[in-house]
Design an enzyme around this catalytic site. Structure first.
Site, PDB file in Angstrom:
ATOM      1  N   VAL A  65      18.492  36.951  43.999  1.00  0.00           N
ATOM      2  CA  VAL A  65      19.896  36.851  44.383  1.00  0.00           C
ATOM      3  C   VAL A  65      20.560  38.175  44.047  1.00  0.00           C
ATOM      4  O   VAL A  65      20.400  38.682  42.928  1.00  0.00           O
ATOM      5  CB  VAL A  65      20.610  35.699  43.633  1.00  0.00           C
ATOM      6  CG1 VAL A  65      22.072  35.616  44.047  1.00  0.00           C
ATOM      7  CG2 VAL A  65      19.899  34.377  43.885  1.00  0.00           C
ATOM      8  N   CYS A  66      21.277  38.731  45.014  1.00  0.00           N
ATOM      9  CA  CYS A  66      22.033  39.966  44.770  1.00  0.00           C
ATOM     10  C   CYS A  66      21.086  41.067  44.280  1.00  0.00           C
ATOM     11  O   CYS A  66      20.043  41.298  44.874  1.00  0.00           O
ATOM     12  CB  CYS A  66      23.152  39.667  43.778  1.00  0.00           C
ATOM     13  SG  CYS A  66      24.434  40.936  43.642  1.00  0.00           S
ATOM     14  N   THR A  67      21.425  41.733  43.177  1.00  0.00           N
ATOM     15  CA  THR A  67      20.597  42.846  42.693  1.00  0.00           C
ATOM     16  C   THR A  67      19.378  42.368  41.920  1.00  0.00           C
ATOM     17  O   THR A  67      18.674  43.190  41.308  1.00  0.00           O
ATOM     18  CB  THR A  67      21.430  43.801  41.822  1.00  0.00           C
ATOM     19  OG1 THR A  67      22.042  43.057  40.758  1.00  0.00           O
ATOM     20  CG2 THR A  67      22.495  44.493  42.637  1.00  0.00           C
ATOM     21  N   THR A  90      19.794  43.083  49.645  1.00  0.00           N
ATOM     22  CA  THR A  90      20.451  42.961  48.352  1.00  0.00           C
ATOM     23  C   THR A  90      21.944  43.176  48.585  1.00  0.00           C
ATOM     24  O   THR A  90      22.387  43.296  49.726  1.00  0.00           O
ATOM     25  CB  THR A  90      19.877  43.967  47.334  1.00  0.00           C
ATOM     26  OG1 THR A  90      20.429  43.701  46.034  1.00  0.00           O
ATOM     27  CG2 THR A  90      20.195  45.407  47.715  1.00  0.00           C
ATOM     28  N   ALA A 137      21.807  38.655  49.684  1.00  0.00           N
ATOM     29  CA  ALA A 137      22.834  39.657  49.418  1.00  0.00           C
ATOM     30  C   ALA A 137      23.656  39.238  48.198  1.00  0.00           C
ATOM     31  O   ALA A 137      23.202  38.452  47.372  1.00  0.00           O
ATOM     32  CB  ALA A 137      23.707  39.825  50.661  1.00  0.00           C
TER      33      ALA A 137
END
Length: 322
Positions: free
Chosen positions: A107-109, A127, A160
């Protein structure tokens, strides 16, 4: 009756993790367990089992230490400031244990430590938009797609920023339990729009630069509020009290795109929202979005999204209360 498969979900915790990257997917998977008892067993773990402090100051108490955790069906690595600091211990653990999971999720970074462990080489991933260039630069073997909300490449799923973890978790539940389960959970969480993976990370208004000059900012707002109006360069230039040539040049200089492309993207986004959020007919939506005819809207959708409006609605519209 066939016995239900129990999928274990393990969420990795570390200091300065983004709290919503953890709690968003956690709520989805625990909601799925309530919807279909025996479907998921959700656990959290930090490296040594100690509590962690999120980057917003919230303290999370894990269920166990990663060193004692069993290999899960689905391993979720969230993002946050903590992923942007070198952590050899976490990298080593991921390199050793993550490939044994049936499904690897970031998730995300959270994609950053997975890439550092060499687990994303040759994969198409995404990301948070602000860190796509960094991920691509630091890990050239990773194929970074800057646009989607989430991406699947084999058994590896990446999403993202922040709330996109909820979208990805709902997609995983749909993959496991079916569409009705995912939509029921989305309704329970009051998720207004369950976004498809190929949807852009942010809206046209966020993706484009905001014009520095006030007349152009007002024109941007006018376009957004009136997608069915005359949005030709000549009409927009008249609103800005500029010549068409001067307007087109200034608009591109301030926003990074041409007036025509900006209008196209606003109209497409407006039509998508109506398809997703309302029961309006295709012809009505085409007029309201400035396309004029269903055929013109169909061409725009096929060109941009690879699907006609009716197919897009069938696949991606969330629950509508009838």
């Amino acid at each position: 009756m066939a016995q239900r498969t129990v999928r274990t979900v393990l969420l990795v915790l570390f200091d300065d993790v983004q709290s919503l990257d953890v709690t968003g997917p956690l709520e989805v998977f625990t909601g799925a367990e309530q919807y279909a008892p025996g479907s998921y067993r959700v656990r959290t773990a930090s490296l040594d089992g100690s509590p962690v402090r999120t980057d917003s100051g919230l303290t999370l108490v894990p269920d166990e230490a990663l060193t004692h955790a069993r290999v899960p069906h689905t391993l979720v690595v969230p993002g946050g400031r903590g992923t942007r600091r070198d952590s050899p211990e976490l990298t080593d653990w991921l390199r050793t244990h993550a490939p044994r999971a049936e499904r690897l999720v970031s998730v995300c970074t959270g994609a950053i430590p997975l890439a550092a462990a060499g687990l994303l080489d040759g994969r198409r991933v995404t990301t948070h938009w602000a860190y796509c260039d960094t991920l691509a630069r630091d890990h050239p073997a990773v194929r970074v797609d800057r646009d989607p909300v989430y991406v699947r490449d084999g058994s590896v799923y990446t999403s993202a920023g922040v709330t996109c973890g909820i979208d990805l978790a709902l997609a995983l539940v749909e993959e496991d339990l079916g569409r009705d389960a995912a939509l029921t959970i989305a309704r329970h969480l009051v998720v207004f729009l369950r976004r498809p993976g190929n949807q852009a990370q942010f809206s046209v208004q966020l993706a484009a630069q905001t014009a520095q000059r006030e007349p152009l900012r007002e024109v941007q707002q006018w376009i957004t509020e009136n997608p069915d109006a005359d949005l030709s360069v000549e009409a927009l230039a008249a609103r800005a009290l500029l010549s068409p040539r001067h307007f087109a040049r200034a608009f591109r200089a301030d926003t990074g795109t041409t007036p025509g492309r900006y209008v196209d993207r606003v109209r497409l986004e407006h039509a998508r929202r109506l398809l997703e959020d309302t029961a309006d007919g295709i012809e009505e939506i085409s007029r309201a979005s400035g396309y004029g005819t269903p055929e013109a809207m169909r061409r725009a959708f096929v060109r941009a999204l690879g699907a006609a409006p009716a197919e897009y609605r069938r696949r991606f519209r969330p629950l509508i209360t009838r």
